[in-house]
Design a protein around this motif. Sequence first.
Motif, mmCIF file in Angstrom:
data_model
loop_
_atom_site.group_PDB
_atom_site.id
_atom_site.type_symbol
_atom_site.label_atom_id
_atom_site.label_comp_id
_atom_site.label_asym_id
_atom_site.label_seq_id
_atom_site.Cartn_x
_atom_site.Cartn_y
_atom_site.Cartn_z
ATOM 1 N N CYS A 190 -17.940 -19.244 32.155
ATOM 2 C CA CYS A 190 -18.208 -17.811 31.973
ATOM 3 C C CYS A 190 -18.678 -17.261 33.308
ATOM 4 N N THR A 191 -17.868 -16.398 33.888
ATOM 5 C CA THR A 191 -18.198 -15.812 35.180
ATOM 6 C C THR A 191 -18.588 -14.355 34.997
ATOM 7 N N VAL A 192 -19.710 -14.007 35.596
ATOM 8 C CA VAL A 192 -20.255 -12.655 35.478
ATOM 9 C C VAL A 192 -19.972 -11.888 36.756
ATOM 10 N N SER A 193 -19.432 -10.704 36.608
ATOM 11 C CA SER A 193 -19.212 -9.846 37.765
ATOM 12 C C SER A 193 -19.950 -8.536 37.558
ATOM 13 N N GLY A 194 -20.317 -7.918 38.684
ATOM 14 C CA GLY A 194 -21.064 -6.678 38.594
ATOM 15 C C GLY A 194 -22.493 -6.861 39.067
ATOM 16 N N SER A 195 -23.174 -5.762 39.158
ATOM 17 C CA SER A 195 -24.543 -5.780 39.657
ATOM 18 C C SER A 195 -25.508 -6.103 38.525
ATOM 19 N N ILE A 196 -26.050 -7.298 38.551
ATOM 20 C CA ILE A 196 -26.937 -7.738 37.489
ATOM 21 C C ILE A 196 -27.838 -8.839 38.009
ATOM 22 N N SER A 197 -29.080 -8.777 37.601
ATOM 23 C CA SER A 197 -30.011 -9.852 37.890
ATOM 24 C C SER A 197 -30.132 -10.691 36.627
ATOM 25 N N ILE A 198 -29.459 -11.836 36.641
ATOM 26 C CA ILE A 198 -29.306 -12.621 35.420
ATOM 27 C C ILE A 198 -30.549 -13.433 35.110
ATOM 28 N N GLY A 199 -31.003 -13.309 33.883
ATOM 29 C CA GLY A 199 -32.071 -14.169 33.392
ATOM 30 C C GLY A 199 -31.459 -15.340 32.663
ATOM 31 N N ALA A 200 -31.329 -15.218 31.359
ATOM 32 C CA ALA A 200 -30.767 -16.312 30.566
ATOM 33 C C ALA A 200 -29.248 -16.192 30.455
ATOM 34 N N MET A 201 -28.601 -17.341 30.357
ATOM 35 C CA MET A 201 -27.165 -17.397 30.092
ATOM 36 C C MET A 201 -26.987 -18.255 28.842
ATOM 37 N N ASN A 202 -26.213 -17.753 27.907
ATOM 38 C CA ASN A 202 -26.129 -18.376 26.588
ATOM 39 C C ASN A 202 -24.674 -18.519 26.144
ATOM 40 N N TRP A 203 -24.458 -19.486 25.275
ATOM 41 C CA TRP A 203 -23.181 -19.628 24.581
ATOM 42 C C TRP A 203 -23.440 -19.546 23.074
ATOM 43 N N TYR A 204 -22.700 -18.674 22.417
ATOM 44 C CA TYR A 204 -22.728 -18.553 20.970
ATOM 45 C C TYR A 204 -21.344 -18.944 20.439
ATOM 46 N N ARG A 205 -21.296 -19.196 19.145
ATOM 47 C CA ARG A 205 -20.004 -19.422 18.530
ATOM 48 C C ARG A 205 -19.967 -18.799 17.134
ATOM 49 N N GLN A 206 -18.765 -18.432 16.735
ATOM 50 C CA GLN A 206 -18.544 -17.815 15.435
ATOM 51 C C GLN A 206 -17.354 -18.505 14.792
ATOM 52 N N ALA A 207 -17.603 -19.214 13.711
ATOM 53 C CA ALA A 207 -16.533 -19.860 12.966
ATOM 54 C C ALA A 207 -16.154 -18.993 11.770
ATOM 55 N N PRO A 208 -14.911 -19.059 11.312
ATOM 56 C CA PRO A 208 -14.494 -18.236 10.170
ATOM 57 C C PRO A 208 -15.365 -18.504 8.945
ATOM 58 N N GLY A 209 -15.857 -17.442 8.359
ATOM 59 C CA GLY A 209 -16.659 -17.557 7.149
ATOM 60 C C GLY A 209 -18.073 -18.049 7.368
ATOM 61 N N LYS A 210 -18.466 -18.233 8.609
ATOM 62 C CA LYS A 210 -19.809 -18.723 8.895
ATOM 63 C C LYS A 210 -20.567 -17.729 9.761
ATOM 64 N N GLN A 211 -21.866 -17.864 9.708
ATOM 65 C CA GLN A 211 -22.701 -17.034 10.555
ATOM 66 C C GLN A 211 -22.588 -17.492 12.007
ATOM 67 N N GLY A 212 -22.676 -16.555 12.918
ATOM 68 C CA GLY A 212 -22.691 -16.921 14.321
ATOM 69 C C GLY A 212 -23.957 -17.687 14.659
ATOM 70 N N GLU A 213 -23.834 -18.584 15.619
ATOM 71 C CA GLU A 213 -25.007 -19.359 16.001
ATOM 72 C C GLU A 213 -25.091 -19.508 17.514
ATOM 73 N N LEU A 214 -26.312 -19.616 17.974
ATOM 74 C CA LEU A 214 -26.568 -19.916 19.379
ATOM 75 C C LEU A 214 -26.314 -21.402 19.577
ATOM 76 N N VAL A 215 -25.390 -21.723 20.454
ATOM 77 C CA VAL A 215 -25.032 -23.107 20.706
ATOM 78 C C VAL A 215 -25.898 -23.710 21.804
ATOM 79 N N ALA A 216 -26.027 -22.980 22.904
ATOM 80 C CA ALA A 216 -26.770 -23.503 24.049
ATOM 81 C C ALA A 216 -27.253 -22.346 24.891
ATOM 82 N N ALA A 217 -28.376 -22.562 25.560
ATOM 83 C CA ALA A 217 -28.964 -21.531 26.406
ATOM 84 C C ALA A 217 -29.556 -22.183 27.638
ATOM 85 N N ILE A 218 -29.542 -21.430 28.733
ATOM 86 C CA ILE A 218 -30.157 -21.923 29.966
ATOM 87 C C ILE A 218 -30.843 -20.748 30.653
ATOM 88 N N THR A 219 -32.070 -20.980 31.061
ATOM 89 C CA THR A 219 -32.825 -19.939 31.727
ATOM 90 C C THR A 219 -32.554 -19.961 33.228
#
Length: 114
Positions: free
Chosen positions: A21-50
Amino acid sequence: VQLQASGGGLVQPGGSLRLSCTVSGSISIGAMNWYRQAPGKQGELVAAITSGRTTNYADSVKGRFAISRDSAKNTAYLQMNSLKPEDTAVYYCNVVEWGGRSFWGQGTQVTVSS
């Protein structure tokens, strides 16, 4: 600010994929996260890094997934090993800037199937 996610695809059970995941633009990034959404299921936070490289994982992926980031490239990675059919989902990257705003990528499909 734009987020470009890539690396999804079809893989057999037990296989590996690496999402980016590459971020472009003017931003001071704090946390970077990956979420996932499976069919018929609630989205969940998979992994995070500060910004300090502290990581956090969903119990379902601990020991199999690894999140990392390259601050010079404004890029986050999700290395996914020992993939299971239940990992099948659309994976979204998310970044939270120091000011609190949250930005999302477009999602990349991961399908684990024989």
